[in-house]
Design a protein around this motif. Sequence first.
Motif, PDB file in Angstrom:
ATOM      1  N   PRO A  22     -42.480 -55.318  28.249  1.00  0.00           N
ATOM      2  CA  PRO A  22     -42.671 -54.150  29.121  1.00  0.00           C
ATOM      3  C   PRO A  22     -43.500 -54.538  30.343  1.00  0.00           C
ATOM      4  N   ARG A  23     -43.167 -53.933  31.471  1.00  0.00           N
ATOM      5  CA  ARG A  23     -43.846 -54.215  32.737  1.00  0.00           C
ATOM      6  C   ARG A  23     -44.566 -52.945  33.191  1.00  0.00           C
ATOM      7  N   ILE A  24     -45.893 -52.988  33.195  1.00  0.00           N
ATOM      8  CA  ILE A  24     -46.696 -51.833  33.593  1.00  0.00           C
ATOM      9  C   ILE A  24     -46.467 -51.540  35.076  1.00  0.00           C
ATOM     10  N   LYS A  25     -46.145 -50.273  35.368  1.00  0.00           N
ATOM     11  CA  LYS A  25     -45.978 -49.836  36.761  1.00  0.00           C
ATOM     12  C   LYS A  25     -47.258 -49.195  37.284  1.00  0.00           C
ATOM     13  N   THR A  26     -47.897 -48.387  36.419  1.00  0.00           N
ATOM     14  CA  THR A  26     -49.149 -47.754  36.799  1.00  0.00           C
ATOM     15  C   THR A  26     -49.877 -47.284  35.564  1.00  0.00           C
ATOM     16  N   ALA A  27     -51.160 -47.033  35.734  1.00  0.00           N
ATOM     17  CA  ALA A  27     -52.000 -46.482  34.670  1.00  0.00           C
ATOM     18  C   ALA A  27     -53.128 -45.721  35.341  1.00  0.00           C
ATOM     19  N   TYR A  28     -53.367 -44.502  34.854  1.00  0.00           N
ATOM     20  CA  TYR A  28     -54.433 -43.697  35.457  1.00  0.00           C
ATOM     21  C   TYR A  28     -54.879 -42.611  34.499  1.00  0.00           C
ATOM     22  N   GLU A  29     -56.040 -42.040  34.798  1.00  0.00           N
ATOM     23  CA  GLU A  29     -56.562 -40.936  34.001  1.00  0.00           C
ATOM     24  C   GLU A  29     -55.802 -39.665  34.363  1.00  0.00           C
ATOM     25  N   PRO A  30     -55.102 -39.065  33.400  1.00  0.00           N
ATOM     26  CA  PRO A  30     -54.299 -37.881  33.722  1.00  0.00           C
ATOM     27  C   PRO A  30     -55.162 -36.639  33.920  1.00  0.00           C
ATOM     28  N   LYS A  31     -54.687 -35.767  34.797  1.00  0.00           N
ATOM     29  CA  LYS A  31     -55.343 -34.474  35.016  1.00  0.00           C
ATOM     30  C   LYS A  31     -54.904 -33.504  33.918  1.00  0.00           C
ATOM     31  N   GLN A  32     -55.599 -32.391  33.803  1.00  0.00           N
ATOM     32  CA  GLN A  32     -55.352 -31.412  32.738  1.00  0.00           C
ATOM     33  C   GLN A  32     -53.893 -30.947  32.663  1.00  0.00           C
ATOM     34  N   PRO A  33     -53.225 -30.625  33.802  1.00  0.00           N
ATOM     35  CA  PRO A  33     -51.819 -30.196  33.689  1.00  0.00           C
ATOM     36  C   PRO A  33     -50.921 -31.264  33.039  1.00  0.00           C
ATOM     37  N   THR A  34     -51.191 -32.534  33.309  1.00  0.00           N
ATOM     38  CA  THR A  34     -50.408 -33.612  32.697  1.00  0.00           C
ATOM     39  C   THR A  34     -50.679 -33.683  31.200  1.00  0.00           C
ATOM     40  N   LEU A  35     -51.942 -33.526  30.808  1.00  0.00           N
ATOM     41  CA  LEU A  35     -52.283 -33.521  29.385  1.00  0.00           C
ATOM     42  C   LEU A  35     -51.589 -32.364  28.667  1.00  0.00           C
ATOM     43  N   GLU A  36     -51.586 -31.196  29.296  1.00  0.00           N
ATOM     44  CA  GLU A  36     -50.936 -30.026  28.700  1.00  0.00           C
ATOM     45  C   GLU A  36     -49.428 -30.219  28.603  1.00  0.00           C
ATOM     46  N   TYR A  37     -48.827 -30.808  29.639  1.00  0.00           N
ATOM     47  CA  TYR A  37     -47.386 -31.085  29.615  1.00  0.00           C
ATOM     48  C   TYR A  37     -47.051 -32.082  28.502  1.00  0.00           C
ATOM     49  N   TYR A  38     -47.866 -33.112  28.367  1.00  0.00           N
ATOM     50  CA  TYR A  38     -47.645 -34.120  27.327  1.00  0.00           C
ATOM     51  C   TYR A  38     -47.718 -33.478  25.937  1.00  0.00           C
ATOM     52  N   LYS A  39     -48.702 -32.621  25.730  1.00  0.00           N
ATOM     53  CA  LYS A  39     -48.830 -31.911  24.454  1.00  0.00           C
ATOM     54  C   LYS A  39     -47.583 -31.056  24.206  1.00  0.00           C
ATOM     55  N   TYR A  40     -47.125 -30.354  25.238  1.00  0.00           N
ATOM     56  CA  TYR A  40     -45.955 -29.479  25.150  1.00  0.00           C
ATOM     57  C   TYR A  40     -44.682 -30.262  24.792  1.00  0.00           C
ATOM     58  N   ILE A  41     -44.423 -31.370  25.512  1.00  0.00           N
ATOM     59  CA  ILE A  41     -43.178 -32.106  25.241  1.00  0.00           C
ATOM     60  C   ILE A  41     -43.226 -32.809  23.893  1.00  0.00           C
ATOM     61  N   ASN A  42     -44.410 -33.180  23.448  1.00  0.00           N
ATOM     62  CA  ASN A  42     -44.530 -33.725  22.097  1.00  0.00           C
ATOM     63  C   ASN A  42     -44.203 -32.649  21.069  1.00  0.00           C
ATOM     64  N   LYS A  43     -44.708 -31.433  21.291  1.00  0.00           N
ATOM     65  CA  LYS A  43     -44.444 -30.337  20.356  1.00  0.00           C
ATOM     66  C   LYS A  43     -42.958 -30.052  20.262  1.00  0.00           C
ATOM     67  N   LEU A  44     -42.242 -30.141  21.395  1.00  0.00           N
ATOM     68  CA  LEU A  44     -40.791 -29.953  21.382  1.00  0.00           C
ATOM     69  C   LEU A  44     -40.098 -30.976  20.476  1.00  0.00           C
ATOM     70  N   LYS A  45     -40.703 -32.157  20.353  1.00  0.00           N
ATOM     71  CA  LYS A  45     -40.149 -33.219  19.508  1.00  0.00           C
ATOM     72  C   LYS A  45     -40.708 -33.177  18.083  1.00  0.00           C
ATOM     73  N   GLY A  46     -41.499 -32.125  17.793  1.00  0.00           N
ATOM     74  CA  GLY A  46     -42.059 -31.988  16.451  1.00  0.00           C
ATOM     75  C   GLY A  46     -43.312 -32.801  16.225  1.00  0.00           C
ATOM     76  N   ILE A  47     -43.940 -33.251  17.307  1.00  0.00           N
ATOM     77  CA  ILE A  47     -45.162 -34.062  17.195  1.00  0.00           C
ATOM     78  C   ILE A  47     -46.339 -33.202  17.664  1.00  0.00           C
ATOM     79  N   GLU A  48     -47.253 -32.922  16.753  1.00  0.00           N
ATOM     80  CA  GLU A  48     -48.455 -32.157  17.103  1.00  0.00           C
ATOM     81  C   GLU A  48     -49.557 -33.141  17.492  1.00  0.00           C
ATOM     82  N   ILE A  49     -50.098 -32.968  18.689  1.00  0.00           N
ATOM     83  CA  ILE A  49     -51.200 -33.820  19.125  1.00  0.00           C
ATOM     84  C   ILE A  49     -52.352 -32.953  19.571  1.00  0.00           C
ATOM     85  N   ASP A  50     -53.544 -33.490  19.480  1.00  0.00           N
ATOM     86  CA  ASP A  50     -54.747 -32.774  19.889  1.00  0.00           C
ATOM     87  C   ASP A  50     -55.375 -33.535  21.048  1.00  0.00           C
ATOM     88  N   ILE A  51     -55.188 -32.981  22.238  1.00  0.00           N
ATOM     89  CA  ILE A  51     -55.790 -33.633  23.412  1.00  0.00           C
ATOM     90  C   ILE A  51     -56.548 -32.629  24.252  1.00  0.00           C
TER      91      ILE A  51
END
Length: 108
Positions: A79-108
Amino acid sequence: NQKNDAYNISPKTEKKIERKHNSISLDDIYYAFHNPLGGIFDDNRPEHKTEPPTRWFIGETEYGRKVKIAYIWPPGEKPRIKTAYEPKQPTLEYYKYINKLKGIEIDI
Protein backbone atom coordinates in the motif's frame (compact mmCIF):
# COMPACT_ATOMS: atom_id res chain seq x y z
CA ASN A 1 12.78 5.95 9.91
CA GLN A 2 9.89 3.73 9.00
CA LYS A 3 9.29 1.04 11.60
CA ASN A 4 8.02 -1.53 9.15
CA ASP A 5 7.72 -2.40 5.52
CA ALA A 6 3.94 -2.92 5.46
CA TYR A 7 3.42 0.20 3.32
CA ASN A 8 5.30 2.81 1.32
CA ILE A 9 5.33 6.54 1.88
CA SER A 10 7.31 8.83 -0.38
CA PRO A 11 9.60 11.48 1.15
CA LYS A 12 7.48 14.16 -0.58
CA THR A 13 4.26 12.80 0.97
CA GLU A 14 5.97 12.46 4.35
CA LYS A 15 7.08 16.10 4.29
CA LYS A 16 3.63 17.29 3.16
CA ILE A 17 1.94 15.38 5.99
CA GLU A 18 4.35 16.69 8.64
CA ARG A 19 4.09 20.28 7.36
CA LYS A 20 0.41 20.50 6.52
CA HIS A 21 -1.37 18.18 8.92
CA ASN A 22 -0.47 19.22 12.46
CA SER A 23 2.79 17.31 12.66
CA ILE A 24 1.52 13.79 12.05
CA SER A 25 4.66 11.70 12.50
CA LEU A 26 5.78 8.45 10.92
CA ASP A 27 5.15 6.82 14.31
CA ASP A 28 1.56 8.14 14.26
CA ILE A 29 1.05 6.71 10.78
CA TYR A 30 2.59 3.38 11.77
CA TYR A 31 0.39 2.89 14.83
CA ALA A 32 -2.79 4.18 13.17
CA PHE A 33 -2.17 2.02 10.07
CA HIS A 34 -1.92 -1.08 12.27
CA ASN A 35 -4.82 -0.11 14.54
CA PRO A 36 -7.92 0.71 12.44
CA LEU A 37 -10.97 1.64 14.51
CA GLY A 38 -13.39 0.16 11.97
CA GLY A 39 -13.70 -0.77 8.33
CA ILE A 40 -11.70 0.33 5.30
CA PHE A 41 -13.65 2.19 2.62
CA ASP A 42 -13.17 3.32 -0.98
CA ASP A 43 -13.09 7.07 -1.58
CA ASN A 44 -15.71 7.39 -4.32
CA ARG A 45 -15.63 11.17 -4.64
CA PRO A 46 -14.90 12.11 -8.28
CA GLU A 47 -12.04 14.46 -7.35
CA HIS A 48 -10.30 11.60 -5.50
CA LYS A 49 -10.86 8.88 -8.10
CA THR A 50 -7.68 6.91 -8.75
CA GLU A 51 -6.68 3.63 -10.32
CA PRO A 52 -6.28 1.58 -8.20
CA PRO A 53 -8.98 3.09 -5.96
CA THR A 54 -8.09 5.29 -3.02
CA ARG A 55 -9.06 3.57 0.22
CA TRP A 56 -9.28 5.11 3.66
CA PHE A 57 -9.91 4.44 7.33
CA ILE A 58 -9.41 6.02 10.71
CA GLY A 59 -6.89 4.43 13.03
CA GLU A 60 -5.59 5.26 16.45
CA THR A 61 -2.04 5.81 17.67
CA GLU A 62 -0.58 4.27 20.80
CA TYR A 63 -1.48 7.53 22.58
CA GLY A 64 -5.10 7.60 21.41
CA ARG A 65 -4.62 10.15 18.63
CA LYS A 66 -7.02 9.47 15.77
CA VAL A 67 -5.54 9.59 12.26
CA LYS A 68 -7.35 9.33 8.93
CA ILE A 69 -5.18 7.47 6.44
CA ALA A 70 -5.79 7.40 2.69
CA TYR A 71 -3.80 5.05 0.48
CA ILE A 72 -3.74 3.20 -2.81
CA TRP A 73 -2.66 -0.40 -3.24
CA PRO A 74 -1.13 -0.99 -6.67
CA PRO A 75 -1.15 -4.64 -7.76
CA GLY A 76 2.02 -6.44 -6.74
CA GLU A 77 3.13 -3.62 -4.45
CA LYS A 78 2.70 -2.56 -0.84
CA PRO A 79 0.00 0.00 0.00
CA ARG A 80 1.14 3.54 -0.82
CA ILE A 81 0.14 6.22 1.70
CA LYS A 82 -1.38 9.27 -0.01
CA THR A 83 -2.13 11.30 3.11
CA ALA A 84 -2.65 11.07 6.85
CA TYR A 85 -4.18 13.66 9.15
CA GLU A 86 -6.21 14.21 12.29
CA PRO A 87 -9.87 14.05 11.24
CA LYS A 88 -12.38 16.70 12.27
CA GLN A 89 -15.59 15.77 14.11
CA PRO A 90 -17.80 15.53 10.97
CA THR A 91 -15.36 12.98 9.48
CA LEU A 92 -15.37 10.97 12.71
CA GLU A 93 -19.18 10.98 12.73
CA TYR A 94 -19.32 9.96 9.06
CA TYR A 95 -16.86 7.12 9.70
CA LYS A 96 -18.98 5.89 12.63
CA TYR A 97 -22.11 6.10 10.44
CA ILE A 98 -20.69 4.17 7.46
CA ASN A 99 -19.29 1.52 9.77
CA LYS A 100 -22.74 1.12 11.35
CA LEU A 101 -24.22 0.62 7.87
CA LYS A 102 -21.80 -2.31 7.50
CA GLY A 103 -22.79 -3.72 10.90
CA ILE A 104 -19.64 -2.50 12.65
CA GLU A 105 -20.22 -0.60 15.89
CA ILE A 106 -17.34 1.70 16.81
CA ASP A 107 -16.88 4.15 19.64
CA ILE A 108 -15.08 7.29 18.58
